[in-house]
Each structure stands twice: as C-alpha cells, then as structure tokens.
Scaffold this motif. Structure first.
Motif, mmCIF file in Angstrom:
data_model
loop_
_atom_site.group_PDB
_atom_site.id
_atom_site.type_symbol
_atom_site.label_atom_id
_atom_site.label_comp_id
_atom_site.label_asym_id
_atom_site.label_seq_id
_atom_site.Cartn_x
_atom_site.Cartn_y
_atom_site.Cartn_z
ATOM 1 N N THR A 115 40.558 51.686 35.303
ATOM 2 C CA THR A 115 41.641 51.481 34.345
ATOM 3 C C THR A 115 42.308 52.793 33.980
ATOM 4 N N ASP A 116 41.520 53.827 33.826
ATOM 5 C CA ASP A 116 42.050 55.119 33.389
ATOM 6 C C ASP A 116 42.828 55.861 34.474
ATOM 7 N N ARG A 117 42.873 55.336 35.674
ATOM 8 C CA ARG A 117 43.720 55.953 36.708
ATOM 9 C C ARG A 117 45.206 55.780 36.389
ATOM 10 N N PHE A 118 45.496 54.790 35.558
ATOM 11 C CA PHE A 118 46.890 54.381 35.374
ATOM 12 C C PHE A 118 47.351 54.647 33.944
ATOM 13 N N GLU A 119 48.636 54.885 33.812
ATOM 14 C CA GLU A 119 49.181 55.213 32.492
ATOM 15 C C GLU A 119 49.767 54.005 31.767
ATOM 16 N N ASN A 120 49.812 52.863 32.410
ATOM 17 C CA ASN A 120 50.506 51.726 31.810
ATOM 18 C C ASN A 120 49.667 50.448 31.789
ATOM 19 N N VAL A 121 48.358 50.580 31.613
ATOM 20 C CA VAL A 121 47.489 49.414 31.487
ATOM 21 C C VAL A 121 47.209 49.179 30.006
ATOM 22 N N ALA A 122 47.659 48.044 29.508
ATOM 23 C CA ALA A 122 47.435 47.709 28.099
ATOM 24 C C ALA A 122 46.035 47.153 27.884
ATOM 25 N N TYR A 123 45.639 46.217 28.748
ATOM 26 C CA TYR A 123 44.329 45.576 28.636
ATOM 27 C C TYR A 123 43.741 45.408 30.029
ATOM 28 N N SER A 124 42.447 45.604 30.125
ATOM 29 C CA SER A 124 41.717 45.193 31.318
ATOM 30 C C SER A 124 40.470 44.456 30.839
ATOM 31 N N GLY A 125 39.824 43.764 31.768
ATOM 32 C CA GLY A 125 38.649 43.012 31.353
ATOM 33 C C GLY A 125 37.984 42.321 32.514
ATOM 34 N N MET A 126 36.913 41.596 32.210
ATOM 35 C CA MET A 126 36.103 40.933 33.228
ATOM 36 C C MET A 126 36.349 39.437 33.215
ATOM 37 N N GLN A 127 36.475 38.865 34.394
ATOM 38 C CA GLN A 127 36.646 37.424 34.541
ATOM 39 C C GLN A 127 35.349 36.714 34.164
ATOM 40 N N TYR A 128 35.461 35.451 33.737
ATOM 41 C CA TYR A 128 34.283 34.622 33.515
ATOM 42 C C TYR A 128 33.666 34.268 34.871
ATOM 43 N N ASP A 129 32.343 34.273 34.930
ATOM 44 C CA ASP A 129 31.700 33.950 36.208
ATOM 45 C C ASP A 129 31.985 32.520 36.645
ATOM 46 N N MET A 130 32.270 31.618 35.692
ATOM 47 C CA MET A 130 32.557 30.226 36.055
ATOM 48 C C MET A 130 33.852 30.101 36.848
ATOM 49 N N PHE A 131 34.732 31.094 36.743
ATOM 50 C CA PHE A 131 35.999 31.073 37.469
ATOM 51 C C PHE A 131 35.932 31.875 38.772
ATOM 52 N N ALA A 132 34.744 32.256 39.161
ATOM 53 C CA ALA A 132 34.560 32.971 40.425
ATOM 54 C C ALA A 132 33.454 32.311 41.235
ATOM 55 N N PRO A 133 33.679 31.089 41.703
ATOM 56 C CA PRO A 133 32.639 30.393 42.458
ATOM 57 C C PRO A 133 32.307 31.115 43.759
ATOM 58 N N THR A 135 31.684 29.924 46.485
ATOM 59 C CA THR A 135 32.206 29.210 47.657
ATOM 60 C C THR A 135 33.637 29.627 48.002
ATOM 61 N N SER A 136 34.228 30.495 47.198
ATOM 62 C CA SER A 136 35.601 30.943 47.433
ATOM 63 C C SER A 136 35.653 32.463 47.523
ATOM 64 N N LYS A 137 36.695 32.953 48.196
ATOM 65 C CA LYS A 137 36.906 34.388 48.260
ATOM 66 C C LYS A 137 37.705 34.847 47.047
ATOM 67 N N HIS A 138 37.385 36.039 46.583
ATOM 68 C CA HIS A 138 38.063 36.566 45.409
ATOM 69 C C HIS A 138 38.415 38.042 45.629
ATOM 70 N N PRO A 139 39.558 38.482 45.135
ATOM 71 C CA PRO A 139 39.898 39.902 45.203
ATOM 72 C C PRO A 139 39.063 40.668 44.176
ATOM 73 N N PRO A 140 38.983 41.984 44.302
ATOM 74 C CA PRO A 140 38.232 42.754 43.302
ATOM 75 C C PRO A 140 38.861 42.697 41.919
ATOM 76 N N PHE A 141 40.177 42.481 41.867
ATOM 77 C CA PHE A 141 40.862 42.326 40.582
ATOM 78 C C PHE A 141 42.205 41.650 40.834
ATOM 79 N N ILE A 142 42.783 41.107 39.778
ATOM 80 C CA ILE A 142 44.153 40.617 39.839
ATOM 81 C C ILE A 142 44.934 41.252 38.690
ATOM 82 N N LEU A 143 46.236 41.344 38.890
ATOM 83 C CA LEU A 143 47.088 42.016 37.912
ATOM 84 C C LEU A 143 47.888 41.018 37.088
ATOM 85 N N ASN A 144 48.184 41.445 35.876
ATOM 86 C CA ASN A 144 49.214 40.831 35.039
ATOM 87 C C ASN A 144 48.961 39.362 34.735
#
Length: 278
Positions: A115-133, A135-144
């Motif tokens: 997060t600290d690499r960037f000058e314009n991030v207002a909020y970052s956080g962790m996804q709920y594990d229930m939304f990352a099954p 059985t599916s592929k997921h990116p390391p993060f999503i934006l906005n």
C-alpha cells in the motif's frame, strides 16, 4: 514480522466472544480494543487493560467510534491505521488456491508495504475468505472497490465515516469519486463470521430492526444514487453498487520509489500436506 501501523478493534457487547482479539493474540499481533466506559469492567476482566481504549462518549454508535479512532491514531503520529471488526476468527494467506492460516502478523506488514508504494491509496484491506473459494482463481488484489471490516486507513484523507448504514461502503465511494484508489487483497484473507451470527455489535441496532436491510440499502442509495441500486438477493434486500466508473482511477507510485526485483515472501513458508515452500 508485525504491522508497523496501529491496529484498533472497535467493539461493543462482545467481551465474551472477542473473536478478533483471540485471533490476533494467537498470532502475536499487537492491538487495542476500543469500547464504551459502561462495558469496561466486562472487557477488562478478560483482556489486558493496557490493550483497552475507552471512548469519551457512550451510545453514539460505530460511526462515532471509527471517527474517534482515526483522530486517536493521527494524534499518535501514525500515517495509517488499521480498523478491524470484532468478529474475525482468523487470517489466511491464499496461494495457488490454498487458504492457509497464518502464524504471525507478516501478512499485515506485507499489505502495508505494498500500500505504501503508492501516493493515492485511501483504503486497502483484506477480502473475506468466504468470497475467495478454492475452486476459483483469484488475483492477488483488485482495485477500486469497497473495503470492509479489515481496513488500512490513510490518515491523510479528508473523509470520515458518516452513515449509520453501510458506513464502509459510503467512505469507499466518497474516496473513489474523488479519484483515490482502494486495494482489496485476495492474497491475504480474513475469516469474518456471517452477519447476525455473533451476539453484540450492530446485530440488534441495525440488522434485526424491522426492514433493517432495506433501510440500509435505501440510505446508501440516497447518498450515491448514481452508482447504487436496490435488489432482492439471497432472500433479502441488498444494495448493489456499480464500481465500473472507477476503473479509470490509477495507482500512482510515490516519487523516487524503487521496487525490488524478484519475489519477496517475507520469510513466509507454506506448511502442511500438498504444499510447497513459497
């Protein structure tokens, strides 16, 4: 490794369950729980009083508590701070679709560094594990998108929580509309218990009142009618936010930032059957 930014847990009526407290203590992560004075004796009986902060007001709700926490962290000189809901059972690293419980606060430190690499991030956080099954592929993060419950807050932003209903979605949208970015990590996950399954918190004040779900959705729609609709989903009324207008919000590196080459796993190693060293 532990986070360098302070962690706050706003809590009400959950001294018996204290799920997030237990989860952080299990992995040795420092925290402070923020409570109302009337509940101090109950919390102090089961939590080290040195880890308790008492609000200077009572019965003003979670929004007032969140705003007070932000000002407290600013007064302490923190550039960012974490706010974690009080009903989180544990934390995970997601790697090759495997969710593994972590044994230290290293994922917090890694999330902070990214997060600290960037000058314009207002909020970052962790996804709920229930939304990352798994059985599916997921990116390391999503934006906005919206950031819920496990939130790293930029103390330089001008926004404050203001809505009793969907306060986290509201502040995320305020920031996104002004061109800020948000980062929702999938590489790092939190196991948050389902709404209304844990006594205390907002369960009685918000979710169990008559038409509570509909009122919550309507309140968000009034504040953000341009991107919010109301739909009947999963047997209840639900707000539906269109985050597509914010795809153009681009991350901006801080001037002079140097990104190390290669993979940094912060010393984390995946352990257990059918896993390999990261």
């Amino acid at each position: 490794m532990n986070p360098r930014y302070p962690i706050y847990i706003p809590s009400k009526g959950r001294w018996e369950s204290r799920l997030t407290v237990k989860a952080l203590e299990k992995i040795g992560v420092p925290y402070r729980v923020v409570i109302e004075r009337e509940e101090y004796d109950n919390y102090a009986a089961v939590i080290d009083p040195a880890k308790i902060l008492v609000l200077p007001f009572s019965n003003r709700g979670l929004v007032a508590s969140r705003c007070w926490i932000m000002e407290h962290s600013i007064a302490e000189g923190a550039a960012r701070h974490w706010q974690i809901d009080d009903n989180v059972r544990g934390f995970y690293r997601l790697h090759k679709n495997l969710k593994r419980p972590v044994t230290s606060g290293t994922i917090f430190a890694a999330a902070e560094d990214f997060t600290d690499r960037f000058e314009n991030v207002a909020y970052s956080g962790m996804q709920y594990d229930m939304f990352a099954p798994e059985t599916s592929k997921h990116p390391p993060f999503i934006l906005n998108t919206r950031i819920y419950s496990i939130t790293l807050v930029n103390n330089a932003i001008p926004y404050r929580w203001r809505s009793v209903y969907n306060d986290d979605t509201d502040v995320s949208l305020m920031a996104l509309k002004d061109g800020w970015c948000t980062i929702l990590f999938y590489a790092f996950l939190a196991k948050k218990v389902a709404t209304m399954t844990c006594k205390g918190g907002n369960t009685e004040q918000l979710y169990l009142i008559q038409d509570g779900r509909l009122k919550m959705a309507q309140a968000l729609q009034r504040r953000h009618p341009d991107v919010t609709k109301i739909a009947w989903k999963w047997g209840r009324w639900q707000h539906v936010v269109d985050y597509r207008p914010f795809k153009g919000n681009k991350l901006r590196y801080k001037p002079g930032i140097e990104i190390p080459q290669g993979v940094n796993n912060y010393g984390m190693v995946l352990c257990g059957p059918d896993t390999e060293q990261a």
